[in-house]
Design a protein around this motif. Structure first.
Motif, PDB file in Angstrom:
ATOM      1  N   ASN A 145       0.462  -0.886  -0.081  1.00 34.39           N
ATOM      2  CA  ASN A 145       0.063   0.549   0.311  1.00 34.39           C
ATOM      3  C   ASN A 145       0.856   1.079  -0.581  1.00 34.39           C
ATOM      4  O   ASN A 145       0.616   1.927  -0.646  1.00 34.39           O
ATOM      5  CB  ASN A 145      -1.404   0.510   1.087  1.00 34.39           C
ATOM      6  CG  ASN A 145      -1.619  -0.971   0.635  1.00 34.39           C
ATOM      7  OD1 ASN A 145      -2.812  -0.710  -0.027  1.00 34.39           O
ATOM      8  ND2 ASN A 145      -2.129  -2.026   1.349  1.00 34.39           N
ATOM      9  N   HIS A 146       1.684   0.915   0.549  1.00 31.66           N
ATOM     10  CA  HIS A 146       2.332   2.948   0.647  1.00 31.66           C
ATOM     11  C   HIS A 146       4.434   1.519   0.989  1.00 31.66           C
ATOM     12  O   HIS A 146       5.149   1.429   1.915  1.00 31.66           O
ATOM     13  CB  HIS A 146       2.317   3.078   2.162  1.00 31.66           C
ATOM     14  CG  HIS A 146       1.131   2.916   3.045  1.00 31.66           C
ATOM     15  ND1 HIS A 146       0.780   4.677   2.009  1.00 31.66           N
ATOM     16  CD2 HIS A 146       0.374   2.966   3.141  1.00 31.66           C
ATOM     17  CE1 HIS A 146      -0.789   4.395   2.463  1.00 31.66           C
ATOM     18  NE2 HIS A 146      -0.852   3.633   2.713  1.00 31.66           N
ATOM     19  N   LEU A 147       4.955   2.396  -0.881  1.00 34.54           N
ATOM     20  CA  LEU A 147       6.032   1.829  -0.687  1.00 34.54           C
ATOM     21  C   LEU A 147       6.939   2.391   0.116  1.00 34.54           C
ATOM     22  O   LEU A 147       8.236   2.189   0.802  1.00 34.54           O
ATOM     23  CB  LEU A 147       6.160   1.878  -2.412  1.00 34.54           C
ATOM     24  CG  LEU A 147       8.015   1.532  -2.773  1.00 34.54           C
ATOM     25  CD1 LEU A 147       8.030  -0.202  -2.511  1.00 34.54           C
ATOM     26  CD2 LEU A 147       7.981   1.631  -3.786  1.00 34.54           C
ATOM     27  N   GLY A 148       6.679   4.256   0.123  1.00 37.08           N
ATOM     28  CA  GLY A 148       7.667   5.348   0.687  1.00 37.08           C
ATOM     29  C   GLY A 148       7.661   4.589   2.475  1.00 37.08           C
ATOM     30  O   GLY A 148       8.697   4.809   3.102  1.00 37.08           O
ATOM     31  N   TRP A 149       7.052   3.906   2.687  1.00 36.74           N
ATOM     32  CA  TRP A 149       6.707   3.573   4.467  1.00 36.74           C
ATOM     33  C   TRP A 149       7.441   2.599   4.483  1.00 36.74           C
ATOM     34  O   TRP A 149       8.404   2.369   5.736  1.00 36.74           O
ATOM     35  CB  TRP A 149       5.260   3.513   4.914  1.00 36.74           C
ATOM     36  CG  TRP A 149       4.582   5.055   5.690  1.00 36.74           C
ATOM     37  CD1 TRP A 149       3.687   5.426   4.951  1.00 36.74           C
ATOM     38  CD2 TRP A 149       5.662   5.632   6.692  1.00 36.74           C
ATOM     39  NE1 TRP A 149       3.432   6.349   5.895  1.00 36.74           N
ATOM     40  CE2 TRP A 149       3.987   6.347   6.204  1.00 36.74           C
ATOM     41  CE3 TRP A 149       6.481   5.759   7.132  1.00 36.74           C
ATOM     42  CZ2 TRP A 149       3.869   7.710   7.144  1.00 36.74           C
ATOM     43  CZ3 TRP A 149       5.728   6.575   8.033  1.00 36.74           C
ATOM     44  CH2 TRP A 149       4.978   7.875   8.316  1.00 36.74           C
ATOM     45  N   TYR A 224       2.807  -1.304   7.913  1.00 38.93           N
ATOM     46  CA  TYR A 224       2.040  -0.758   7.471  1.00 38.93           C
ATOM     47  C   TYR A 224       2.072   0.181   6.282  1.00 38.93           C
ATOM     48  O   TYR A 224       1.235   0.298   5.632  1.00 38.93           O
ATOM     49  CB  TYR A 224       1.969   0.894   8.829  1.00 38.93           C
ATOM     50  CG  TYR A 224       0.909   1.851   8.091  1.00 38.93           C
ATOM     51  CD1 TYR A 224       0.088   2.154   9.218  1.00 38.93           C
ATOM     52  CD2 TYR A 224       2.097   3.352   7.839  1.00 38.93           C
ATOM     53  CE1 TYR A 224      -1.123   3.996   8.013  1.00 38.93           C
ATOM     54  CE2 TYR A 224       0.393   3.746   6.968  1.00 38.93           C
ATOM     55  CZ  TYR A 224      -0.661   3.616   7.166  1.00 38.93           C
ATOM     56  OH  TYR A 224      -1.462   4.583   6.968  1.00 38.93           O
ATOM     57  N   GLY A 225       3.547  -0.073   6.004  1.00 38.39           N
ATOM     58  CA  GLY A 225       3.860   0.081   4.365  1.00 38.39           C
ATOM     59  C   GLY A 225       3.492  -1.003   3.640  1.00 38.39           C
ATOM     60  O   GLY A 225       2.407  -0.426   2.271  1.00 38.39           O
ATOM     61  N   GLY A 228      -2.029  -1.206   5.695  1.00 35.22           N
ATOM     62  CA  GLY A 228      -2.430   0.049   5.569  1.00 35.22           C
ATOM     63  C   GLY A 228      -2.535  -0.015   6.915  1.00 35.22           C
ATOM     64  O   GLY A 228      -3.516   1.321   7.197  1.00 35.22           O
ATOM     65  N   TRP A 235       3.474   7.693  12.448  1.00 36.29           N
ATOM     66  CA  TRP A 235       4.106   8.806  12.668  1.00 36.29           C
ATOM     67  C   TRP A 235       5.070   8.283  13.702  1.00 36.29           C
ATOM     68  O   TRP A 235       6.355   8.727  13.923  1.00 36.29           O
ATOM     69  CB  TRP A 235       4.031   9.642  11.895  1.00 36.29           C
ATOM     70  CG  TRP A 235       3.022   9.636  10.781  1.00 36.29           C
ATOM     71  CD1 TRP A 235       2.258   9.788  10.081  1.00 36.29           C
ATOM     72  CD2 TRP A 235       4.295  10.831   9.628  1.00 36.29           C
ATOM     73  NE1 TRP A 235       2.396  10.491   8.612  1.00 36.29           N
ATOM     74  CE2 TRP A 235       3.461  11.186   8.728  1.00 36.29           C
ATOM     75  CE3 TRP A 235       5.529  11.200  10.224  1.00 36.29           C
ATOM     76  CZ2 TRP A 235       3.906  11.291   7.670  1.00 36.29           C
ATOM     77  CZ3 TRP A 235       5.746  11.410   8.887  1.00 36.29           C
ATOM     78  CH2 TRP A 235       5.683  11.591   8.068  1.00 36.29           C
TER      79      TRP A 235
END
Length: 264
Positions: A145-149, A224-225, A228, A235
């Motif tokens: 879901n979130h490659l950056g994380w 989470y990455g 999600g 954070w």
């Protein structure tokens, strides 16, 4: 008149930093069967065993099949252990064989020394983590879901363990001291960080204990990455992980500047 050999352009010499970085990279890459393939095989064995036993019995966060939940934990566990092993084993071997002095005699700053060892640890950890993820695709297509994380927590986690490996390598004078550091600190912290479970499945006391383990935040942030969803805010995890990395990096550089167990 004979031709002057000095007319030919001379090859540019590598800096001490790049030479040390290349040495540390090649050190694990040339034995990739041991340093990359073996950890991947261990992670896959965990995956096969737990998948067979618990796949249809547990859903984490109410919606995520256990085998999917497990993969990021196994990825992070493999990355952490291998990122720690790279600088720690390199330094202890150099100390015992006596060739550490040749590194110390080179015109390389403490910052470059630190960066070369930690970068090589990060590269090894990421290589192992990526290999575990690719092999896990044969079992289940894991969502991303979130490659950056994912990248942020993978790099920071490997950085933390690379710095810890550097500190352990500086402190240890024998292999049994390094083994004690790994067996009584790194291994328990890794296995009690939520690799195989969500901390919300624990009693309140152990949930509180887990929140004091910085490695918990690396795994929770990585999950989470992928999904999600996580036990704590990403954070919060990012702040904790970054703070731990900075504190350990300052400690390691201070040890290098002081010549701790290097100048005697």
């Amino acid at each position: 008149m004979s031709k002057r050999f000095t007319d030919n352009p001379q090859p540019e010499l590598k800096s001490g930093f790049l030479t040390l970085l290349e040495k540390e990279m090649l050190r694990f890459w040339r034995v990739a069967l041991q340093t990359i393939a073996a950890p991947v095989m261990t992670a896959l064995l965990y995956l096969v065993v737990f998948a067979q036993v618990l796949q249809d019995r547990i859903k984490v966060y109410g919606v995520i099949p256990y085998i999917e939940f497990l993969i990021p934990g196994l990825m992070m566990m493999s990355m952490l252990q291998n990122a720690f092993a790279n600088p720690s084993s390199s330094l202890i071997q150099s100390r015992i064989t006596g060739n550490l002095v040749f590194i110390l005699l080179t015109p390389i700053s403490n910052g470059q020394f630190f960066t070369a060892y930690v970068l090589a640890a990060i590269f090894r950890g990421l290589a192992v983590g990526a290999a575990v993820w690719l092999m896990s695709l044969f079992f289940v297509p894991l969502p991303l879901n979130h490659l950056g994380w994912v990248l942020a927590f993978a790099v920071l986690a490997c950085g933390i363990m690379g710095v810890l490996g550097l500190i352990a390598g500086l402190w240890s004078e024998k292999f049994d001291q390094l083994a004690a550091f790994q067996n009584f600190l790194i291994m328990p912290a890794t296995f009690l960080s939520g690799v195989f479970y969500s901390i919300h499945s624990l009693p309140p006391f152990w949930q509180s204990v887990s929140r004091w383990n910085p490695l918990f935040y690396t795994i929770d942030g990585l999950r989470y990455g992928f999904f999600g969803v996580s036990d704590v805010s990403p954070w919060t995890s990012l702040i904790v992980v970054t703070t731990v990395f900075v504190v350990l990096a300052i400690l390691a550089i201070r040890l290098l500047v002081s010549g701790y167990k290097l100048r005697y």
